[in-house]
Design a protein around this motif. Structure first.
Motif, PDB file in Angstrom:
ATOM      1  N   THR A 171     -26.079  -8.073 -30.737  1.00 15.93           N
ATOM      2  CA  THR A 171     -25.285  -7.330 -31.256  1.00 15.93           C
ATOM      3  C   THR A 171     -23.495  -7.868 -30.617  1.00 15.93           C
ATOM      4  O   THR A 171     -22.592  -8.538 -31.292  1.00 15.93           O
ATOM      5  N   ARG A 172     -23.762  -7.804 -29.004  1.00 23.63           N
ATOM      6  CA  ARG A 172     -22.378  -8.672 -28.285  1.00 23.63           C
ATOM      7  C   ARG A 172     -22.134 -10.383 -29.344  1.00 23.63           C
ATOM      8  O   ARG A 172     -21.024 -10.534 -28.996  1.00 23.63           O
ATOM      9  N   GLN A 228     -23.099 -11.369 -31.614  1.00 24.73           N
ATOM     10  CA  GLN A 228     -22.569 -11.716 -33.125  1.00 24.73           C
ATOM     11  C   GLN A 228     -21.262 -10.792 -33.242  1.00 24.73           C
ATOM     12  O   GLN A 228     -20.009 -11.410 -33.920  1.00 24.73           O
ATOM     13  N   GLU A 229     -20.676  -9.634 -32.961  1.00 30.72           N
ATOM     14  CA  GLU A 229     -19.138  -9.531 -32.292  1.00 30.72           C
ATOM     15  C   GLU A 229     -18.724 -10.957 -31.936  1.00 30.72           C
ATOM     16  O   GLU A 229     -17.559 -10.865 -32.370  1.00 30.72           O
ATOM     17  N   ARG A 230     -18.769 -11.587 -30.952  1.00 31.72           N
ATOM     18  CA  ARG A 230     -17.824 -12.827 -30.832  1.00 31.72           C
ATOM     19  C   ARG A 230     -17.905 -13.535 -31.572  1.00 31.72           C
ATOM     20  O   ARG A 230     -16.681 -14.044 -31.808  1.00 31.72           O
ATOM     21  N   GLU A 280     -17.778 -13.109 -35.056  1.00 28.87           N
ATOM     22  CA  GLU A 280     -17.346 -12.480 -35.580  1.00 28.87           C
ATOM     23  C   GLU A 280     -15.301 -12.504 -35.642  1.00 28.87           C
ATOM     24  O   GLU A 280     -14.543 -12.561 -36.254  1.00 28.87           O
ATOM     25  N   SER A 281     -15.381 -12.531 -34.144  1.00 27.80           N
ATOM     26  CA  SER A 281     -14.052 -12.550 -33.839  1.00 27.80           C
ATOM     27  C   SER A 281     -13.526 -13.667 -33.545  1.00 27.80           C
ATOM     28  O   SER A 281     -12.492 -13.699 -33.594  1.00 27.80           O
TER      29      SER A 281
END
Length: 149
Positions: free
Chosen positions: A109-110, A112-114, A116-117
């Motif tokens: 999840t982390r 993927q979030e990175r 995406e950002s």
């Protein structure tokens, strides 16, 4: 000479393997490297036969049966008799194994979030498409290698 794409794929594979090794699942500590290869192959190929796994990993049938028995006893895989040809046995990973490999959800999840950002949405969409195609190509190549052996 190794191309930059090949080097990147090798690096990605090594980083992911190191990540899994660092996690050191207690449940998987009883497994040797070949057992892990069996699990990964069974997981990726969905419901392969024992013969397919033997050929893919270059192992004899008795050796494959030894490792399969070990993985069944640890409740990481199950055997299923083919509905049409009762002589054929298919292998599947259990929900226990699926839970183990999905237990690192926070990390993914982390990650993927990175992604995406830090990556433009259009680039990320291309990356996802290329990853899917890469997985398909590697799976096809693996199946073809197994058939031709």
């Amino acid at each position: 000479m190794v191309s930059s794409l090949q080097k990147s794929m090798i690096n990605l594979t090594q980083v992911l393997r190191l990540r899994e090794h660092q996690k050191s699942f207690k449940e998987l500590e009883k497994l040797g490297a070949i057992d892990v290869y069996y699990l990964e192959a069974i997981y990726q190929l969905k419901e392969p036969t024992i013969g397919t796994i033997s050929k893919l990993l270059g192992q004899s049938t008795p050796n494959t049966n030894y490792h399969i028995k070990k993985l069944v006893n640890l409740k990481l895989i199950e055997k299923r008799i083919d509905d049409v040809d009762r002589r054929v046995t298919h292998l599947t990973v259990t929900s226990r194994y699926s839970e183990l490999i999905n237990s690192d959800e926070d990390f993914w999840t982390r990650t993927q979030e990175r992604l995406e950002s830090e990556i433009a949405a259009t680039d990320l969409a291309i990356f996802q498409r290329v990853l899917r195609q890469t997985i398909e190509i590697i799976s096809e190549e693996s199946r073809e290698d197994t058939i031709s052996d």
